[in-house]
Write a protein that holds these residues in place. Structure first.
Motif, PDB file in Angstrom:
ATOM      1  N   PHE A 145       0.815  -1.194   0.016  1.00 15.86           N
ATOM      2  CA  PHE A 145       0.042  -0.046   0.103  1.00 15.86           C
ATOM      3  C   PHE A 145       0.765   1.145   0.169  1.00 15.86           C
ATOM      4  N   TYR A 149      -0.002   3.893  -2.956  1.00 14.13           N
ATOM      5  CA  TYR A 149      -0.406   5.330  -2.597  1.00 14.13           C
ATOM      6  C   TYR A 149       0.733   6.383  -2.720  1.00 14.13           C
ATOM      7  N   ALA A 166     -16.345  -2.627  -5.454  1.00 10.90           N
ATOM      8  CA  ALA A 166     -17.258  -2.995  -4.276  1.00 10.90           C
ATOM      9  C   ALA A 166     -18.478  -2.796  -4.165  1.00 10.90           C
ATOM     10  N   GLY A 189     -10.099  -1.969   6.968  1.00  8.05           N
ATOM     11  CA  GLY A 189      -9.564  -1.513   5.487  1.00  8.05           C
ATOM     12  C   GLY A 189     -10.725  -1.422   4.383  1.00  8.05           C
ATOM     13  N   ALA A 191     -11.920   1.207   3.220  1.00  7.97           N
ATOM     14  CA  ALA A 191     -11.533   2.123   2.117  1.00  7.97           C
ATOM     15  C   ALA A 191     -12.870   3.209   1.923  1.00  7.97           C
ATOM     16  N   ASP A 213      -9.607   2.885   8.033  1.00  8.19           N
ATOM     17  CA  ASP A 213      -8.424   2.828   7.022  1.00  8.19           C
ATOM     18  C   ASP A 213      -7.383   3.556   7.402  1.00  8.19           C
ATOM     19  N   ALA A 242      -6.900   4.698  11.373  1.00  8.40           N
ATOM     20  CA  ALA A 242      -6.367   3.702  12.143  1.00  8.40           C
ATOM     21  C   ALA A 242      -5.548   2.640  11.338  1.00  8.40           C
ATOM     22  N   ASP A 243      -4.430   2.249  11.998  1.00  4.33           N
ATOM     23  CA  ASP A 243      -3.600   1.253  11.555  1.00  4.33           C
ATOM     24  C   ASP A 243      -4.384  -0.073  11.712  1.00  4.33           C
ATOM     25  N   PHE A 244      -4.942  -0.750  11.007  1.00  7.22           N
ATOM     26  CA  PHE A 244      -5.605  -2.070  11.277  1.00  7.22           C
ATOM     27  C   PHE A 244      -4.892  -3.214  12.010  1.00  7.22           C
ATOM     28  N   SER A 258     -13.025  -7.043   3.576  1.00  9.75           N
ATOM     29  CA  SER A 258     -13.561  -7.183   2.231  1.00  9.75           C
ATOM     30  C   SER A 258     -12.039  -7.139   1.484  1.00  9.75           C
ATOM     31  N   ARG A 259     -11.665  -8.199   0.806  1.00 14.47           N
ATOM     32  CA  ARG A 259     -10.353  -8.064   0.065  1.00 14.47           C
ATOM     33  C   ARG A 259      -9.192  -7.442   0.737  1.00 14.47           C
ATOM     34  N   ASP A 263      -4.520  -9.782   0.504  1.00 15.34           N
ATOM     35  CA  ASP A 263      -3.473  -8.504   0.243  1.00 15.34           C
ATOM     36  C   ASP A 263      -2.246  -9.333   0.878  1.00 15.34           C
TER      37      ASP A 263
HETATM   38  C1  SAM Z   1      -7.833  -4.279  -1.662  1.00 18.19           C
HETATM   39  S1  SAM Z   1      -8.433  -2.651  -0.756  1.00 18.19           S
HETATM   40  C2  SAM Z   1      -9.977  -3.195  -0.228  1.00 18.19           C
HETATM   41  C3  SAM Z   1     -10.753  -2.163  -0.051  1.00 18.19           C
HETATM   42  C4  SAM Z   1     -12.125  -2.490   0.555  1.00 18.19           C
HETATM   43  N1  SAM Z   1     -12.267  -3.297   1.791  1.00 18.19           N
HETATM   44  C5  SAM Z   1     -12.794  -2.955  -0.497  1.00 18.19           C
HETATM   45  O1  SAM Z   1     -13.396  -4.344  -0.590  1.00 18.19           O
HETATM   46  O2  SAM Z   1     -13.343  -2.411  -1.602  1.00 18.19           O
HETATM   47  C6  SAM Z   1      -7.434  -2.806   0.734  1.00 18.19           C
HETATM   48  C7  SAM Z   1      -7.689  -1.744   1.787  1.00 18.19           C
HETATM   49  O3  SAM Z   1      -6.802  -1.953   2.870  1.00 18.19           O
HETATM   50  C8  SAM Z   1      -6.243  -0.737   3.448  1.00 18.19           C
HETATM   51  N2  SAM Z   1      -5.098  -0.863   4.219  1.00 18.19           N
HETATM   52  C9  SAM Z   1      -4.201  -1.279   3.893  1.00 18.19           C
HETATM   53  N3  SAM Z   1      -3.084  -1.250   4.897  1.00 18.19           N
HETATM   54  C10 SAM Z   1      -3.762  -0.800   5.927  1.00 18.19           C
HETATM   55  C11 SAM Z   1      -3.646  -0.623   7.389  1.00 18.19           C
HETATM   56  N4  SAM Z   1      -2.399  -1.068   7.642  1.00 18.19           N
HETATM   57  N5  SAM Z   1      -4.269  -0.330   8.331  1.00 18.19           N
HETATM   58  C12 SAM Z   1      -5.706   0.098   7.679  1.00 18.19           C
HETATM   59  N6  SAM Z   1      -6.017   0.078   6.455  1.00 18.19           N
HETATM   60  C13 SAM Z   1      -5.243  -0.419   5.540  1.00 18.19           C
HETATM   61  C14 SAM Z   1      -6.116   0.161   2.352  1.00 18.19           C
HETATM   62  O4  SAM Z   1      -6.105   1.432   2.171  1.00 18.19           O
HETATM   63  C15 SAM Z   1      -7.379  -0.391   1.159  1.00 18.19           C
HETATM   64  O5  SAM Z   1      -8.387   0.430   1.457  1.00 18.19           O
END
Ligand code: SAM
Length: 353
Positions: A145, A149, A166, A189, A191, A213, A242-244, A258-259, A263
């Motif tokens: 990411f 980004y 989505a 996450g 988005a 996110d 927040a960092d998940f 979701s998705r 990753d």
């Molecule tokens: C593949 S996208 C999926 C987005 C959404 N869940 C969907 O299905 O449309 C992965 C998401 O994880 C978020 N993400 C990645 N690392 C993250 C972190 N450390 N903390 C929070 N969100 C994170 C990204 O910013 C992105 O929005």
């Protein structure tokens, strides 16, 4: 054809498939669909040409545009209501203009700028078993990411891509299982909030849906993708920067991934599942939205191709229902059920005892 057996057409079709994708990407890049949408009536090639030149700030070749527009007609994206005039087909009207609620323009642009170059490194990715960002874009680092980004424009482009895809699947995903027991949900996450929003719309008893996110994603999502005020999500849908991978405090009825699992490598998936487990109240449910491989992992083709996409881009992978069952079971979840939704994302539900 011509009595040759076996017919080489499937190989030639595959060999040429990228040409169709690139014709689509070029038409989106040149804003041909947007120009026709704005005009609201069929346009001659010359007027399309002027529209493209105006947007690009430079002259464009009428011959080149003529070739591309005729190709778009053959691809079913444009039609010619009368000779010499072009208009949008219903397909383009629904999916290839930004003003449509089901627009896939963001996903086209992300595919053209990011996925297409990365797929150029597929043989290296297969040989090394690892993503090819550094090879293709010269970007070092291990977090996918951070690479996706790189600039504010990249964030918006990726989010538009995620949102369009989505949004198409969200109603099927959130209704694949009955979630009417839930009053609180966290989408890790999440988005642009497409899934959380759909959950609010489907379940009136859901009082709070929080999308977690990264900070810059949340800022963009709030600014560009939040539902208009006064709708069914008012006061129920919110974002949290927040960092998940860090602990969240409160306990909720449903956690959505979701998705996300596709990753990350196995240790990171296990970490996310442990955090999700702690975030759920006992009896709560984890909803995973991903594309599901068949049990023999030999199909369906779109999921196999998405798995190769994950190989080129991430440290993750696509899985079958049985593989999710094993992964979630090992994280302490029970009653794991998988459902093919018939849409572009499938659903897996698991309960915290
Ligand atoms: C593949 S996208 C999926 C987005 C959404 N869940 C969907 O299905 O449309 C992965 C998401 O994880 C978020 N993400 C990645 N690392 C993250 C972190 N450390 N903390 C929070 N969100 C994170 C990204 O910013 C992105 O929005």
């Amino acid at each position: 054809m011509g009595g040759i057996t076996p017919d080489p057409a499937p190989v030639l079709g595959l060999l040429n498939a990228f040409r169709s994708s690139q014709a689509l990407f070029a038409a989106v890049d040149l804003a041909i669909f947007e120009i026709l949408k704005t005009s609201n009536s069929p346009l001659s090639l010359q007027l399309i040409c002027e529209g493209v030149a105006c947007r690009r700030g430079q002259r464009v070749s009428e011959d080149g545009l003529d070739r591309l527009c005729r190709t778009c007609v053959a691809l079913g994206l444009l039609e010619t209501p009368s000779p010499g005039l072009y208009s949008l087909t219903p397909l383009a009207e629904n999916y290839l203009v930004t003003s449509s609620s089901t627009s896939l323009v963001g996903y086209c642009t992300h595919s053209a700028r990011v996925v297409w170059p990365l797929f150029g490194g597929l043989s290296s990715a297969v040989a090394s078993g690892s993503q090819v960002w550094q090879q293709i874009f010269g970007q070092p680092g291990s977090d996918v990411f951070a690479r996706i980004y790189s600039t504010p424009a990249d964030v918006l482009r990726f989010l538009s891509g995620m949102h369009s895809f989505a949004t198409l699947s969200a109603p099927s995903v959130v209704t694949a299982f009955d979630l009417s027991f839930a009053t609180s949900l966290v989408d890790l996450g999440g988005a642009t909030g497409a899934i959380a929003r759909s959950a609010c719309e489907s379940y009136p008893g859901l009082h709070s849906a929080v999308v977690v996110d990264l900070p810059h994603v949340v800022a963009d999502a709030r600014a560009n993708f939040a539902p208009p005020p006064g709708g069914p999500c008012d006061g129920r849908l919110s974002w949290l920067a927040a960092d998940f991978f860090t602990e969240q405090d409160n306990q909720v009825d449903v956690v959505v991934l979701s998705r996300i699992l596709h990753d990350w490598d196995l240790p990171r998936c296990q970490q996310l599942l442990a955090l999700s487990h702690r975030l759920l109240r006992p009896g709560g449910a984890l909803l995973v939205a991903e594309m599901l491989l068949e049990s023999d992992r030999m199909g369906p083709l779109p999921v196999l191709l998405q798995d190769l996409n994950m190989l080129c881009q991430t440290h993750g992978r696509e899985r079958s229902a049985a593989e999710y069952e094993e992964l979630l079971g090992a994280a302490g979840f029970v009653d794991v059920k998988a459902r093919k939704t018939g849409s572009y994302l499938d659903a897996v539900l698991a309960r915290k005892p």
